[in-house]
Structure formats: C-alpha cells, structure tokens
Design a protein around this motif. Sequence first.
Motif, PDB file in Angstrom:
ATOM      1  N   UNK A  30       0.828  -1.207   0.000  1.00 16.10           N
ATOM      2  CA  UNK A  30       0.000   0.000   0.000  1.00 16.10           C
ATOM      3  C   UNK A  30       0.862   1.256   0.000  1.00 16.10           C
ATOM      4  N   UNK A  31       1.980   1.229   0.698  1.00 13.95           N
ATOM      5  CA  UNK A  31       2.878   2.381   0.681  1.00 13.95           C
ATOM      6  C   UNK A  31       3.391   2.643  -0.729  1.00 13.95           C
ATOM      7  N   UNK A  32       3.722   1.577  -1.440  1.00 11.68           N
ATOM      8  CA  UNK A  32       4.190   1.735  -2.819  1.00 11.68           C
ATOM      9  C   UNK A  32       3.083   2.297  -3.707  1.00 11.68           C
ATOM     10  N   UNK A  33       1.845   1.848  -3.488  1.00 11.57           N
ATOM     11  CA  UNK A  33       0.725   2.353  -4.283  1.00 11.57           C
ATOM     12  C   UNK A  33       0.501   3.844  -4.040  1.00 11.57           C
ATOM     13  N   UNK A  34       0.606   4.265  -2.787  1.00 15.74           N
ATOM     14  CA  UNK A  34       0.411   5.684  -2.462  1.00 15.74           C
ATOM     15  C   UNK A  34       1.489   6.535  -3.121  1.00 15.74           C
ATOM     16  N   UNK A  35       2.727   6.063  -3.085  1.00 23.05           N
ATOM     17  CA  UNK A  35       3.810   6.820  -3.706  1.00 23.05           C
ATOM     18  C   UNK A  35       3.614   6.940  -5.213  1.00 23.05           C
ATOM     19  N   UNK A  36       3.194   5.858  -5.842  1.00 24.88           N
ATOM     20  CA  UNK A  36       2.937   5.903  -7.288  1.00 24.88           C
ATOM     21  C   UNK A  36       1.776   6.850  -7.590  1.00 24.88           C
ATOM     22  N   UNK A  37       0.737   6.781  -6.770  1.00 26.11           N
ATOM     23  CA  UNK A  37      -0.424   7.648  -6.974  1.00 26.11           C
ATOM     24  C   UNK A  37      -0.048   9.121  -6.843  1.00 26.11           C
ATOM     25  N   UNK A  38       0.771   9.438  -5.853  1.00 28.97           N
ATOM     26  CA  UNK A  38       1.174  10.830  -5.671  1.00 28.97           C
ATOM     27  C   UNK A  38       2.134  11.278  -6.767  1.00 28.97           C
ATOM     28  N   UNK A  39       2.979  10.383  -7.251  1.00 36.19           N
ATOM     29  CA  UNK A  39       3.853  10.752  -8.372  1.00 36.19           C
ATOM     30  C   UNK A  39       3.029  11.121  -9.599  1.00 36.19           C
ATOM     31  N   UNK A  40       1.966  10.360  -9.840  1.00 38.74           N
ATOM     32  CA  UNK A  40       1.119  10.639 -11.005  1.00 38.74           C
ATOM     33  C   UNK A  40       0.335  11.939 -10.836  1.00 38.74           C
ATOM     34  N   UNK A  41      -0.296  12.117  -9.666  1.00 37.07           N
ATOM     35  CA  UNK A  41      -1.153  13.290  -9.464  1.00 37.07           C
ATOM     36  C   UNK A  41      -0.359  14.566  -9.216  1.00 37.07           C
ATOM     37  N   UNK A  42       0.929  14.441  -8.870  1.00 36.85           N
ATOM     38  CA  UNK A  42       1.769  15.619  -8.628  1.00 36.85           C
ATOM     39  C   UNK A  42       2.657  15.955  -9.812  1.00 36.85           C
ATOM     40  N   UNK A  43       2.491  15.256 -10.897  1.00 36.83           N
ATOM     41  CA  UNK A  43       3.347  15.489 -12.059  1.00 36.83           C
ATOM     42  C   UNK A  43       2.948  16.780 -12.768  1.00 36.83           C
ATOM     43  N   UNK A  44       3.907  17.644 -13.087  1.00 43.03           N
ATOM     44  CA  UNK A  44       3.586  18.912 -13.763  1.00 43.03           C
ATOM     45  C   UNK A  44       3.342  18.705 -15.257  1.00 43.03           C
ATOM     46  N   UNK A  45       2.238  18.038 -15.586  1.00 44.16           N
ATOM     47  CA  UNK A  45       1.939  17.741 -16.978  1.00 44.16           C
ATOM     48  C   UNK A  45       0.751  18.575 -17.454  1.00 44.16           C
ATOM     49  N   UNK A  46       0.324  18.308 -18.678  1.00 41.93           N
ATOM     50  CA  UNK A  46      -0.753  19.094 -19.288  1.00 41.93           C
ATOM     51  C   UNK A  46      -2.049  18.965 -18.493  1.00 41.93           C
ATOM     52  N   UNK A  47      -2.374  17.756 -18.060  1.00 40.66           N
ATOM     53  CA  UNK A  47      -3.624  17.549 -17.328  1.00 40.66           C
ATOM     54  C   UNK A  47      -3.659  18.373 -16.044  1.00 40.66           C
ATOM     55  N   UNK A  48      -2.543  18.407 -15.342  1.00 42.25           N
ATOM     56  CA  UNK A  48      -2.488  19.155 -14.086  1.00 42.25           C
ATOM     57  C   UNK A  48      -2.731  20.642 -14.331  1.00 42.25           C
ATOM     58  N   UNK A  49      -2.031  21.207 -15.292  1.00 39.53           N
ATOM     59  CA  UNK A  49      -2.158  22.647 -15.529  1.00 39.53           C
ATOM     60  C   UNK A  49      -3.500  23.001 -16.168  1.00 39.53           C
ATOM     61  N   UNK A  50      -4.095  22.069 -16.894  1.00 44.74           N
ATOM     62  CA  UNK A  50      -5.436  22.315 -17.421  1.00 44.74           C
ATOM     63  C   UNK A  50      -6.442  22.440 -16.281  1.00 44.74           C
ATOM     64  N   UNK A  51      -6.343  21.545 -15.301  1.00 39.42           N
ATOM     65  CA  UNK A  51      -7.243  21.627 -14.147  1.00 39.42           C
ATOM     66  C   UNK A  51      -6.978  22.893 -13.335  1.00 39.42           C
ATOM     67  N   UNK A  52      -5.713  23.284 -13.228  1.00 41.97           N
ATOM     68  CA  UNK A  52      -5.392  24.532 -12.531  1.00 41.97           C
ATOM     69  C   UNK A  52      -6.058  25.713 -13.234  1.00 41.97           C
ATOM     70  N   UNK A  53      -5.944  25.749 -14.558  1.00 46.33           N
ATOM     71  CA  UNK A  53      -6.525  26.856 -15.325  1.00 46.33           C
ATOM     72  C   UNK A  53      -8.041  26.901 -15.176  1.00 46.33           C
ATOM     73  N   UNK A  54      -8.686  25.760 -15.342  1.00 41.34           N
ATOM     74  CA  UNK A  54     -10.149  25.731 -15.269  1.00 41.34           C
ATOM     75  C   UNK A  54     -10.644  26.063 -13.863  1.00 41.34           C
ATOM     76  N   UNK A  55     -10.009  25.484 -12.860  1.00 43.23           N
ATOM     77  CA  UNK A  55     -10.442  25.767 -11.487  1.00 43.23           C
ATOM     78  C   UNK A  55     -10.191  27.222 -11.121  1.00 43.23           C
ATOM     79  N   UNK A  56      -9.121  27.811 -11.660  1.00 44.62           N
ATOM     80  CA  UNK A  56      -8.839  29.221 -11.394  1.00 44.62           C
ATOM     81  C   UNK A  56      -9.910  30.116 -12.012  1.00 44.62           C
ATOM     82  N   UNK A  57     -10.307  29.816 -13.229  1.00 48.01           N
ATOM     83  CA  UNK A  57     -11.366  30.608 -13.873  1.00 48.01           C
ATOM     84  C   UNK A  57     -12.660  30.515 -13.072  1.00 48.01           C
ATOM     85  N   UNK A  58     -13.002  29.294 -12.666  1.00 45.85           N
ATOM     86  CA  UNK A  58     -14.234  29.107 -11.889  1.00 45.85           C
ATOM     87  C   UNK A  58     -14.148  29.862 -10.562  1.00 45.85           C
ATOM     88  N   UNK A  59     -13.016  29.721  -9.870  1.00 50.58           N
ATOM     89  CA  UNK A  59     -12.876  30.356  -8.559  1.00 50.58           C
ATOM     90  C   UNK A  59     -12.885  31.876  -8.669  1.00 50.58           C
TER      91      UNK A  59
END
Length: 313
Positions: A30-59
Amino acid sequence: MSLPEPAPPSRRALLLYLFRRIVKPVSRERRAEVQVQLRDSSSPDFDFFLLVTLSCIIATLGLLTDSPAVIIGAMLVAPLMSPIIGLGLASLTGDPTLFRNAGIALARGAVIAIVISAFLTLGNRYLPFLPLQELPGEVLARTRPSPIDLTIALAGGMAAAFALAMPSISAALPGVAIATALMPPLCVVGIGIAMGRWDVAGGALLLFITNAVTIAFAAMLVFAAIGFTVKREDGQIVPRALVVTAVFTLILLIPLTWLSVRFFQQATQNRLINEVVAEEVERFDAELADLKVTKADDTFQLALTLRTTRPLL
C-alpha cells in the motif's frame, strides 16, 4: 542458581508499543501504491495545468460574483492538494524525484492561477461585465488569515493523508478539498494585484502559504505514523524534515496571531463607532444611509449621510 530478572522495558519502547497498538502501519504494497499515486497526481503535466486553469477561472468568477457555491465547485476541481501532500511524503521518505516534480507543479500552478485571476479582474475593469463598487465578501474573507485557518489546514491535511493511505475512506477527500481552500486564496492574490490592493494580495498570499505548509506538515505526521518513514543509519527517530516543517509551521503562528489581534481591535473600534453613531442618529429621528470612517494618526473622521423628513438644525 537463579537467573537474573529481565530488565523492564524502557519508557520509549513502552510508548512505541502502545502507539502501534492504536495506529497500525500500512503494508509495504500500500505504501508503494500511495507513492505511485502521488507521483502521477503531482506530475507537472498538461492535465495538471489544465485543471489549474479551469479551477482558477471558476474560482475567480465565483469570487467576483460573491458566489460560495461556485467557489466550492472550484475547490473540488483544483489539483493543488496532491503536490502539497507529495512534497510532504517526499520530504519524509527522501524521494528527490517526487519532491522536484511536486515542487515544480505547485510553484507553476500557483503562478498560473495568480496570473489568470489578475487578467480576468483587469478584463472586468475594462469590459465591466460585473460592477465592482467594493470588494465582495468572499474576497475579503480570504484576506484575514488567523490561527483558526492553520488549525483547519492541520486537521484537513491529516484527514487528506489518512484518506489517501486508506482506500476505504477515500470518499473523504472531496470534503478535505473544500475545508482547506487552496485555489481561492491564490485567485484573491491575483484580484488584489489587479486592483492595486496589496493588503488584499498579501493577506491572501499568507493564507495560501499557511495552508500549504500546514497541510504538508500534517501529511508528514500521518505518513510517519503509519509507517512511511525510512530507517536511518544514525538512529534518528524523528526525521529532520519533519522537525523543520514543524518549526516553520510554528513560525507562521506569529503573523497569524498578530493579524488576528489587529482585526479584533479593528472590529471592536468599528462596533463602538457604530454604537455611538446609532445613538446620535436616533437623537435626530433620522435614518443612516451611509457611513465612512477614516483614521488619521489617532483621530477618527466620520462622514455620515442621513435621511430625515425634518431639518437637522
């Protein structure tokens, strides 16, 4: 010949035993799964910045229209919680890749949010779709951080880390995202910059830093408690990164407490002024239409606009 009695367990060993009876460490898988999950969700990729942009506009639009429901929606979309928790886990386990990616994602995401919210606010000034005579209440609410906000972030960060490590309670993550707001303060920073209100921008930035640091510290506490720590050769029990983050969190209490005391004093002064003004207005059998208070040194200057059906003099 009698054998010597075994030495009683040390207090440290006893406390550790009792702690482990209450808090069970998660499995290595489970520790390995959490680390992999956080690596994926914390990656500075297109999906991450798209959500940042959309959530910023909404907020930003929710803040400018003073709509709590829209702001809550932006909190659920914003992905900033993951890199903050990722920074906490990376600091605890010594994962340089996760630390670098999460730091880049958080820093760039914060800058993008501030820039977008500033441009939206400036655009509204030149193409006024929303008449802003004064700052909305939802904006002002994020310019006055206090120790209460730090406590909320501490509890929210612990809940987020625990829910992330325990799949059975992962449904609590959306609630944590709402409780520990990250995107709205960044948007308020941009709004304050666009309107030339540096006091607004500074207060909101302090709120974001408080939330980010405290959430990372809380996540480190939880991850350390459930077995994510790495055994050190020097025998150090408490990781140095955890100590540093704890000290930084305590340092944040200084400006938060000072601001809280100042806001309390201002609120007390405003209450006293309103009471005095109400008494004077009642004497003239009039209705208070507007009240403006300015302070020069230790003197308050009041400008009152009254409605009445008879001459005041």
